[in-house]
Each structure stands twice: as structure tokens, then as C-alpha cells.
Design an enzyme around this catalytic site. Structure first.
Site, short mmCIF file in Angstrom:
data_model
loop_
_atom_site.label_atom_id
_atom_site.label_comp_id
_atom_site.label_asym_id
_atom_site.label_seq_id
_atom_site.Cartn_x
_atom_site.Cartn_y
_atom_site.Cartn_z
CG HIS A 1 41.99 31.79 40.70
ND1 HIS A 1 41.01 32.72 40.09
CD2 HIS A 1 43.11 32.40 40.86
CE1 HIS A 1 41.48 33.96 39.96
NE2 HIS A 1 42.93 34.10 40.63
CD GLN B 1 45.59 33.28 37.70
OE1 GLN B 1 45.30 33.72 36.74
NE2 GLN B 1 45.89 34.08 38.66
CG ASP C 1 41.80 38.24 43.44
OD1 ASP C 1 41.78 39.36 42.93
OD2 ASP C 1 42.11 37.01 42.78
CD GLU D 1 39.07 42.14 41.91
OE1 GLU D 1 39.41 42.83 40.84
OE2 GLU D 1 39.19 41.02 41.91
CG HIS E 1 46.77 45.50 40.75
ND1 HIS E 1 45.82 45.58 41.60
CD2 HIS E 1 46.90 44.12 40.41
CE1 HIS E 1 44.83 44.56 41.67
NE2 HIS E 1 45.65 43.64 40.73
CG ASP E 2 43.87 44.21 37.94
OD1 ASP E 2 44.84 43.52 37.73
OD2 ASP E 2 42.98 43.94 38.89
NE ARG F 1 46.73 42.32 34.31
CZ ARG F 1 46.32 41.16 35.08
NH1 ARG F 1 45.18 41.38 35.93
NH2 ARG F 1 46.99 40.16 35.15
#
Ligand code: GLC
Length: 646
Positions: free
Chosen positions: A181, A249, A281, A323, A392-393, A517
Site C-alpha cells: 500500500h 493506507q 512488508d 514479512e 516493533h509490532d 504497539r
């Protein structure tokens, strides 16, 4: 044999390839080698009769993009090819960080490169640094440009200087390619909003709810609390646009081959910054199809492989990380299957291991991890993992329900237990995490929190309880010890190496408050780091030194290189996780006790798996021989041993 191996074979016949003309000859050879595959993949997605012209545009594009790559990077590509599967090396140890949260900006990061060297890190995943909308932007995963550096981080020159400096210091870099996106401020989105039909066709846009409603019947929701549904109405366009993540997004429409061709150019603009690994991603979402969940579709795999085969022609030194935070068996598919084996992504996140580790901490047992990891088929030989305990998620509880059931647990009740354990609902649990995107409809939820807080350090420090502090530290080291030894690239989240706790300041930030997060994306604590050499018994010092020791040992033993040389043992003690890495005559056994009491292993069983128990068998972590008591090997709470015979 994958395509990379063919390219390697071709360059192996010429000892020196470094001037522009020679390099171009090898570009031509690579193109010839990959062309039929590129053609089949392209026409498997785009109808040949309709899109033959686009195919020729793509071929021209490959040559143009190659011409834009600097000589230095073209030369490096050849060196990387010659180096073989460099990404499987035991020398690779990674750290993930947000540039601004680590040390203000790009030049601030550049100054800190010695810090990585000290710890033993030689691979950095830098979170997005390109331009993004002001306000909410999903930490830069809403992309305004794929190559313009956001001024808050610095300039493109500074970034290129960083990549050069990193290369000089032997540090590899990874950046994200947000391939699924763009932001709603990206130039294509702006044109689409202004009524340009061509660019409306770059996204999934619909004048009525008819098709969106059909899609919604089967599409899951990624952020059900903060961004429910998968479509957003845009007033300027007077159309609905697909937005699987946040409303800002916009999902790219890869059914349109022009989108693919233009995105390939965007991919190259990122690669040409001097990046070694590109993180694809959210790549599971790349192809959308009515009546499906629109994740992991075969067309998505063909598309990723098409990107890979084109990138390999232009820049064979740059590799891809998948990912794909999806079910264990689906993750493996991103390495490519059948004809495409080894021709899709070289690296994937080991999300299954990550989730299983957290299950083992909460249940104090390794049984589910043992069962799940031994039943997943082996990955292809050219592939490797990024092993991580958290990123980071959020942490998703992606287990195979059948395996959970085979443990005698009810999958739904078990999920509820884990969420309660980590999110402060069980008085006895030391974990301090937050619940992310809880969906009461199905009981699904994920977990956020820093490694140290989830492993009990925050609670222990608040209670000033020495015992629990020691346990938390032992757990932090044990979890990292596993990702450092199980095979693949270990990726440490910046701050976890000093046991940084949760950062609750996101609650006061209007742009972050809806996304917890941010609790696990703390600022790098340079004050604490400045004390590391001055104290010997503070938790950050013990954790940092412990990790540094483990990293050093990993790098000293080529057995830790990933050649699928992993054997996991069915251990008679359910609390202890045991595996072996082998290379020729060298065997190293990793034993981890997930229980908070001492657990033992019988000498007979140790011998049966090849562990000797004489004086010459040592634990590499302490450099001491094993100490058996009454013919049993004790492992203290959360203790880990790295055992090497003689
Ligand atoms: C990936 C990123 C995540 C982001 C999402 C949408 O999953 O890791 O942070 O929210 O993609 O780009």
C-alpha cells in the site's frame, strides 16, 4: 538449484569483473538466464494477449533500472554473488530500530555505529525513513515516497553517507519496501483523488458498496478496533477504496501490470540507496480475490517471485525478507515452492518460533514448541530465518489449533489464558503487557510490550524483589540465547539488549494513542548505556554483558551457520527444550529450562543423544565443565546451557 546458483556459476568462471562493460555483460547474462521465468510469471498474472506490450515495457525497464545503479553497487552485487549464501553465516547478528527513537536522526545513528560493533551487531533493520503524512502514519508504513528521505531524519546525502560508512564497517542494512500500500498522500493517490481514472486503477476503487460488501464477506480485519472494515470512502473521488490496514493506507492494485512495473522502479530506488536486504512488508496481502481471505494467494507468490527474478537481474546482491506473519506452513511458501523454490524470498520471519517461545514462558513448558517445530517441514537449503523474540509490532498467537488440542488444551481457552497471562489479568503472572486489537466476537487478541516487561522485569523492579529480578534477567537471556543458536539471523529489538521496559508515553501522544504497539518502541536509553561499564550488577549490565558473551560465542563457532543443521530432541522433561547444531565433528547442544524451579535430566538420556559428561564437556556460556549431581544434570530456573563435548 535456484536461479542465484546459476548466476553464481556464471561469475565463478571470471576471476575479475569490475569495469562497466564487463559488468554489463553479466547483466545481459542474468537477463538471458531469468527471462523465460520472468515471462512465465508475468503472463501467469497478466493475460498474454492483452498485456504483451507491457511485457516489453518491463524488459526495457530492467535495462533502464540497471543503468541507474551505481558502479560501486554493481561491483558489490558481483562480490555478494561470489560470497554465496552470506545471509546464512554465523557472523550475522541483527538489531532493529527506529532511527529517530534510537539517536534522533540519520547522522545521530551514524555516530553510534561503534555501539553495534561493541555488542557484536553487524546487521541493522532501520524502520521507514522516507516521507510520510504528518500525524498518524503507522510509524512511516504509510509511504508518501519510496526514496525521499523525511527531513525529520536528515537528507538523502546523509543517508547514503550512512550506508557507505556501514559498508565500510562491515554492517549490512535492511530497509522496508512497503509493497502492499501507499499513503493517501502518495502522488498516485493524489491524482486518483483528483479524478484521474488511470491512477484510480492503481488502487482498488469502487463507486458503490456492491463489490466492497462482497469482499467484506471473507476479508479478515487487521485492526478491528482502530480501523474496522477494509474499505474507506473518499469524498473527493466519491469512491470506496480498499484499505486493509489503516484508512490512510491504500492497497495497491497489482492486477494492473503498470502498478507492478512502476513499483519495481520504486523498489530499485530503495535498493540504490545502498541497502543489502529489502523487507517486503505485508507481502501476504499482495493479491486480492473475491470470495477469499486475500492472503497467501498463489498469485501473490507469483508476483513476489516476479519481483525477485527482476531484482536479481538488476541487482543480484540484494536479497528479500518475507514479512509474512501467517500460519507456520504458509510462511514456508514464501521461500518459493516447486519450480520457484529458492526463487522467492531468501529470508522469512520465524513468526512461529517467536509465538511458541512466548507460549513456553507462560506455560513453563516446551512441549507445544517441540511438537510444532518438529512437525513443520524443513525449509529449503538456500533459505534462512530471522529469529526474533519480538519486533516493533504486536505478538500474535499464531499456533496450529490441532497442536494445541493435542496438548489436551482447548484452543480458545488457551488463547484466553495467554492473553490473561501477558496482559495483567492473572495476579500471579509477572508479565506486564497490553492487549492489542482484542476482538470480542472471536476472542482474538494480540499482545504488546517490551521483552523485559513481558518477561517480568518491570513487575520485579517495582516490587524490588531480587528473586524475580534474577528470574526476569535469566528469561531475557534464555530467550535471546535461543534466537542466537537455533539457526538463522537473530534480530534483537533495540533496547532489549539492556532490558528496556515498556514506554507508556504513547498514551499522551495524539498520533500514537490509538496504537499501543508504541509501548514496545521505547527511546534508546543512552543514560543507562553510559553506566554499563561502571556497574557490574545492575540488570542492564548483566543483560548487555550476557548477550555480548553469547554473540561472541555464536560468531566463534561456524556450527551456528544455518545449513539446516538443527536437530530438536523430544526431551523426557517437558520443561526443558533441547536441540543440537552439528557441523562435521562439532556438536553443540542448547538446553533451556522454561520452569521456575530446578529441573533435571538423567545421565542416561544425555548419553543417548550424544552429550558426554566427562570433564572435557563444557558449557560454553560459563566455560565450566558440566556439574552432575547423583547422575543427573540440574538446570536452575530459566537456565540455559550451551554444551560442547571436548
Ligand atoms: C507490517 C508492519 C506493521 C505495519 C503493517 C502495515 O506488518 O510491520 O508495522 O503496521 O505492515 O504496513
Amino acid at each position: 538449484m535456484n536461479q542465484a546458483e546459476l548466476h553464481r556459476y556464471l561469475v565463478s568462471k571470471e576471476p575479475k569483473i569490475d569495469d562497466a562493460q564487463q559488468l554489463k555483460t553479466y547483466f545481459d547474462l542474468r537477463l538471458a538466464t531469468n527471462l523465460s521465468l520472468i515471462k512465465s510469471l508475468f503472463f501467469s498474472l497478466y493475460n498474454e494477449k492483452e498485456y504483451v506490450d507491457q511485457f516489453y515495457v518491463l524488459i526495457e525497464q530492467l535495462e533502464t533500472l540497471y543503468g541507474q545503479r551505481s558502479l560501486a553497487l554493481q561491483q558489490q552485487d558481483i562480490e555478494r554473488l561470489r560470497a554465496g549464501n552470506w545471509y546464512q553465516s554465523e557472523q550475522m547478528v541483527g538489531m532493529q530500530l527506529y532511527v529517530d527513537r534510537f539517536n534522533k536522526n540519520i547522522s545521530g545513528l551514524n555516530e553510534k555505529l561503534p555501539y553495534f560493533k561493541d555488542l557484536g551487531i553487524n546487521f541493522l533493520h532501520l524502520m521507514p525513513v522516507t516521507t510520510r503524512p504528518a500525524g498518524e502514519n503507522d510509524g512511516g508504513y504509510a509511504v508518501n515516497s519510496y526514496h525521499e528521505i523525511d527531513p525529520r531524519y536528515g537528507t538523502k546525502d546523509e543517508f547514503v553517507a550512512l550506508t557507505k560508512n556501514a559498508r565500510k564497517k562491515g554492517i549490512f542494512l535492511m530497509l522496508d519496501f512497503v509493497v502492499n500500500h501507499t499513503s493517501d498522500e502518495f502522488e498516485w493517490a493524489k491524482k486518483a483523488k483528483a479524478g484521474n481514472a488511470k491512477y484510480q486503477g492503481y488502487y482498488y476503487t469502487y463507486p458503490t458498496r456492491h463489490i466492497p460488501d462482497e469482499f467484506e464477506k471473507t476479508l479478515p480485519e487487521i485492526f478491528p478496533q482502530s480501523a474496522p472494515g477494509n474499505f474507506t470512502y473518499n469524498k473527493e473521488m466519491e469512491k470506496w477504496v480498499m484499505t486493509c490496514f489503516n484508512h490512510y493506507q491504500w492497497d495497491l492494485n497489482y492486477r494492473n501490470p503498470e502498478v507492478f512495473i512502476e513499483m519495481l522502479a520504486n523498489l530499485m530506488s530503495l535498493a540504490n540507496l545502498g541497502v543489502d536486504v529489502i523487507r517486503f512488508d505485508a507481502l501476504a496481502f499482495l493479491w486480492k480475490k473475491l470470495g477469499t481471505q486475500s492472503q497467501n494467494l498463489p498469485e501473490a507468490h507469483a508476483l513476489i517471485s516476479l519481483f525477485r527474478m527482476c531484482l536479481q537481474v538488476i541487482a543480484p546482491g540484494v536479497i528479500l525478507l518475507a514479512e509474512a506473519i501467517v500460519a507456520p506452513r504458509n510462511i514456508l511458501k514464501y521461500f518459493g515452492e516447486g519450480m520457484l523454490e529458492g526463487n522467492e524470498c531468501e529470508i522469512a520471519y520465524n513468526a512461529s518460533l517467536m509465538a511458541l517461545l512466548w507460549n513456553s514462558i507462560a506455560t513453563k513448558q516446551a512441549s507445544l514448541m517441540l511438537k510444532s517445530l518438529t512437525e513443520i517441514p524443513t525449509k529449503p537449503k538456500d533459505a534462512t530465518w530471522i529469529n526474533y523474540i519480538r519486533c516493533h509490532d504486536d505478538i500474535g498467537l499464531g499456533y496450529d489449533d490441532n497442536f494445541i488440542a493435542s496438548m489436551g488444551w482447548d484452543p480458545r481457552v488457551h488463547k484466553e489464558f495467554l492473553l490473561n497471562y501477558y496482559c495483567g489479568k492473572l495476579a500471579w503472572s509477572p508479565a506486564k503487557g497490553l492487549m492489542f486489537m482484542y476482538n470480542p466476537k472471536n476472542g482474538d487478541g494480540r499482545i504488546t510490550g517490551s521483552a523485559a516487561s513481558l518477561l517480568g522485569l518491570e513487575t520485579a523492579l517495582a516490587q524490588n524483589n531480587k528473586n524475580i529480578i534474577d528470574y526476569a534477567i535469566a528469561k531475557i537471556l534464555m530467550m535471546h540465547g535461543i534466537i542466537l543458536t537455533i539457526g538463522g539471523i537473530p534480530m534483537i529489538y533495540a533496547g532489549d539488549e539492556i532490558g528496556t521496559l515498556n514506554d507508556y508515553t504513547f498514551e499522551q501522544d495524539a498520533d500514537h494513542v490509538n496504537d499501543n504497539r508504541w509501548v514496545n518502541r521505547p527511546l534508546q536509553d543512552w543514560n543507562t548505556i553510559s553506566t554499563l561499564n561502571k556497574t557490574s550488577d545492575s540488570p542492564p549490565t548483566i543483560i548487555f554483558k550476557g548477550l555480548k558473551n553469547m554473540i561472541r560465542i555464536r560468531k566463534d563457532h561456524t556450527v551456528f551457520k544455518d545449513t539446516n543443521n538443527l536437530k530438536i530432541y523430544g526431551c523426557p522433561n517437558p520443561h526443558i527444550f533441547v536441540y543440537e547444531r552439528t557441523e562435521g565433528e562439532c556438536n553443540i547442544y542448547i538446553l533451556s529450562n522454561f520452569n521456575e524451579v530446578t529441573e533435571k535430566l538423567d545421565i542416561g538420556w544425555l548419553h543417548s543423544i550424544g552429550i558426554q559428561t566427562g570433564n572435557t564437556t563444557i558449557d560454553l556460556l560459563t566455560d565450566h565443565p558440566l556439574e552432575l549431581i547423583n547422575n543427573e544434570l540440574p538446570l536452575k530456573p530459566f537456565q540455559q546451557l550451551w554444551i560442547k563435548n571436548s
